[in-house]
Design an enzyme around this catalytic site. Structure first.
Site, PDB file in Angstrom:
ATOM      1  CB  CYS A 252       0.346  -2.154  -7.972  1.00 41.19           C
ATOM      2  SG  CYS A 252       1.035  -2.780  -6.422  1.00 41.19           S
TER       3      CYS A 252
ATOM      4  CG  HIS B  52      -9.891  -0.409  -4.349  1.00 40.71           C
ATOM      5  ND1 HIS B  52      -9.068  -1.248  -3.636  1.00 40.71           N
ATOM      6  CD2 HIS B  52      -9.133   0.136  -5.326  1.00 40.71           C
ATOM      7  CE1 HIS B  52      -7.851  -1.215  -4.155  1.00 40.71           C
ATOM      8  NE2 HIS B  52      -7.862  -0.377  -5.183  1.00 40.71           N
TER       9      HIS B  52
ATOM     10  CD  GLU C  91      -3.559  -6.443  -3.524  1.00 38.76           C
ATOM     11  OE1 GLU C  91      -3.373  -6.122  -4.721  1.00 38.76           O
ATOM     12  OE2 GLU C  91      -2.687  -6.345  -2.651  1.00 38.76           O
TER      13      GLU C  91
ATOM     14  CB  CYS D 164      -3.713  -3.458  -1.019  1.00 36.09           C
ATOM     15  SG  CYS D 164      -4.456  -2.913  -2.583  1.00 36.09           S
TER      16      CYS D 164
ATOM     17  N   GLY E 120      -5.554   0.040  -2.176  1.00 32.12           N
ATOM     18  CA  GLY E 120      -6.590  -0.287  -1.204  1.00 32.12           C
ATOM     19  C   GLY E 120      -6.573   0.658  -0.016  1.00 32.12           C
TER      20      GLY E 120
END
Length: 293
Positions: free
Chosen positions: A75, A176, A225, A234, A237
């Protein structure tokens, strides 16, 4: 069990941070879900655990649990909050630290303006490592002056029969799928996001990004997510979207990413180079809570 915690946020992506440097709390999936619950617990997109290093050359270990209790690999917004937490709590006097996640080692650096830069490591394009199973799918080749890449059209995502939902796939330590849209405000994030996540080509699930290119140095982004749904921002992301945009020939090497929660700056010099993410990290409040057994 009664435990102290710190509530933090990075570009609106919010976290409960736990100090486990003196010993692990041993929380169950149900207890992580309780902490993340916005009605009965503290409320957060994810729970971050700060743990003592277990190997030479590493300053800390970093564990991440989603709001649904599942442990995940990475993260980026959480990593920035991790750096601010360990520095502000006096767990380190260093402004740069190395932390071990489930998948990789991250380099975190506190800037002079108190924003945090995270060396997110190398993006992963090998389909098996993402992981992405292309069986039964036909890729669409994308040619640019500097690169050859591909997007993958997915079935049963959009309701219109002729509509094509194509994604570029990449891992930033977690998987992703990046989809280009004309306007993120009208993008089908809440409907298409879970449908993409349910596709069998993503055996470990996937974070689904909806990217609007404003110009070569600026995008707008929304991300649905794994285990959390749509969040205000994110970090991985944002990195995945910029990397995909660069490989598709749409973006330059440094890009501002506007999310609902704020702006991140992502830099990637190309193949073989790490992705650098810079953005804010803020302490919201400190507290303590009793967790049911």
């Amino acid at each position: 069990m009664h435990i102290p915690f710190t509530k933090m946020q990075g570009a609106g992506n919010d976290f409960v941070v736990l100090d486990e440097t003196q010993g692990r709390l041993g929380l169950s999936s149900a207890q992580y879900r309780f902490l993340a619950d916005r009605h009965f617990g503290v409320g957060a997109d994810q729970i971050l655990s700060v743990r003592a290093a277990s190997a030479p050359g590493i300053d800390f270990e970093y564990a991440i649990h989603n709001a649904d209790g599942s442990e995940v690999e990475h993260c980026g917004n959480g990593a920035r909050c991790f750096m601010r937490f360990v520095y502000s709590q006096g767990l380190t006097t260093l402004r740069s630290v190395r932390v071990q996640t489930m998948e990789r080692v991250l380099q975190l650096h506190m800037q002079a303006d108190d924003r945090v830069t995270v060396d997110m490591g190398l993006p992963v394009f090998d389909l098996a490592q993402i992981p992405f199973d292309p069986q039964g799918l036909q890729s669409e080749a994308i040619y640019t002056p500097q690169d050859i890449w591909q997007k993958w059209p997915l079935a049963q995502v959009l309701t219109a029969p002729a509509a094509i939902f194509s994604v570029a796939v990449v891992s930033m330590g977690n998987p992703h799928a990046v989809h280009l849209v004309d306007d993120v405000d009208t993008a089908p994030v809440l409907t298409a996001g879970p449908l993409v996540q349910a596709q069998p080509c993503f055996p470990n699930g996937v974070n689904v990004g909806f990217m609007q290119v404003v110009d070569r140095g600026h995008i707008r982004l929304r991300v649905f997510e794994r285990g959390a749904g749509e969040t205000l921002a994110c970090g991985t992301g944002a990195c995945a979207a910029v990397v995909a945009g660069i490989r598709l020939g749409l973006l330059d090497a440094q890009v501002d990413v506007d999310t609902h929660g704020g702006r991140l700056t992502i830099a990637w010099a190309g193949m073989g180079q790490p992705v650098l993410m810079t953005g804010p990290a803020t302490t919201v409040f400190n507290g303590s809570i009793t967790i049911p057994d």
